[in-house]
Design an enzyme around this catalytic site. Structure first.
Site, short mmCIF file in Angstrom:
data_model
loop_
_atom_site.label_atom_id
_atom_site.label_comp_id
_atom_site.label_asym_id
_atom_site.label_seq_id
_atom_site.Cartn_x
_atom_site.Cartn_y
_atom_site.Cartn_z
N LYS A 199 -0.76 -4.20 -3.26
CA LYS A 199 -1.65 -3.31 -2.94
C LYS A 199 -2.13 -2.06 -3.24
O LYS A 199 -1.84 -1.48 -2.88
CB LYS A 199 -2.40 -3.88 -1.28
CG LYS A 199 -3.91 -3.52 -1.14
CD LYS A 199 -3.94 -3.54 0.56
CE LYS A 199 -5.56 -3.04 1.31
NZ LYS A 199 -6.04 -1.43 -0.29
N SER B 150 0.88 -1.18 -0.25
CA SER B 150 0.15 -0.30 -0.22
C SER B 150 0.95 1.29 -0.16
O SER B 150 1.72 1.71 -0.83
CB SER B 150 -0.44 -0.61 1.63
OG SER B 150 -2.13 1.02 1.29
N ASP C 108 10.38 6.78 -9.30
CA ASP C 108 10.00 7.33 -10.52
C ASP C 108 10.28 9.48 -10.87
O ASP C 108 10.48 9.51 -11.73
CB ASP C 108 7.67 7.90 -10.49
CG ASP C 108 7.62 6.52 -11.19
OD1 ASP C 108 8.48 5.29 -11.38
OD2 ASP C 108 6.47 6.27 -10.71
#
Length: 174
Positions: free
Chosen positions: A143, A118, A129
């Site tokens: 998740k 999560s 990124d």
């Protein structure tokens, strides 16, 4: 390891940290909840005072937590821009998290494992990124869905997936 933490208030610290050899600041984020933002800031301040030249952030066995907490911690590290968002079943983009210009300028490595889930996956992905961090470990839990819970008249409940979580690259976490 000898972690630098405050145990006086009886509250479990969500962030533990120490300086390793070669000026490497090691920070373990136990969970993205509670006092995590406060202690992550203390960890970075500790690193600055002690002249850290690189950062290892450990989110292994971190099952996630609150998205706002993840976003506040990521904001301390990442340059200006979008770091996370959710997309509803309708295609509407929501829960957009962004970072301001203030960021760190040292190499970062994020440690993950199969129990990184999560918010910890969102953190690792955003660091990769946007922050050019290296991710080290194995495939994470995966998740990445937003769910709404509906209570039934008989006292039961059901969860309905209403959206999915995405990284700045457009990659779905799920």
């Amino acid at each position: 390891y000898t972690y630098i933490v405050n145990k006086t208030d009886g509250q479990r610290e969500m962030v533990e940290y120490e300086m390793l050899d070669n000026s490497v600041l090691y920070v373990k984020i136990v969970s993205f909840r509670g006092n995590a933002v406060e202690f992550f800031k203390k960890a970075l301040d500790f690193g600055v005072v002690n002249g850290y030249s690189s950062l290892i952030v450990d989110v292994r066995d971190n099952l996630g937590g609150e998205l706002d907490t993840f976003a506040q911690i990521a904001d301390m590290l990442l340059p200006k821009g979008e770091i996370f968002y959710a997309k509803m079943r309708s295609g509407e983009k929501t829960n957009v998290k962004t970072s301001d210009e203030k960021c760190i300028n040292v190499p970062v490595c994020v440690l993950v494992n199969a129990s990184s889930a999560s918010a910890s996956e969102a953190f690792a992905g955003a660091m990769r990124d946007v922050g050019n961090a290296k991710i080290v470990g194995v495939k994470t839990y995966g998740k990445g869905v937003m769910q709404s819970t509906f209570t039934l008249s008989n006292g039961g409940a059901f969860k309905l997936t209403v959206g999915k979580y995405y990284l700045p690259s457009g990659e779905c976490i799920h």
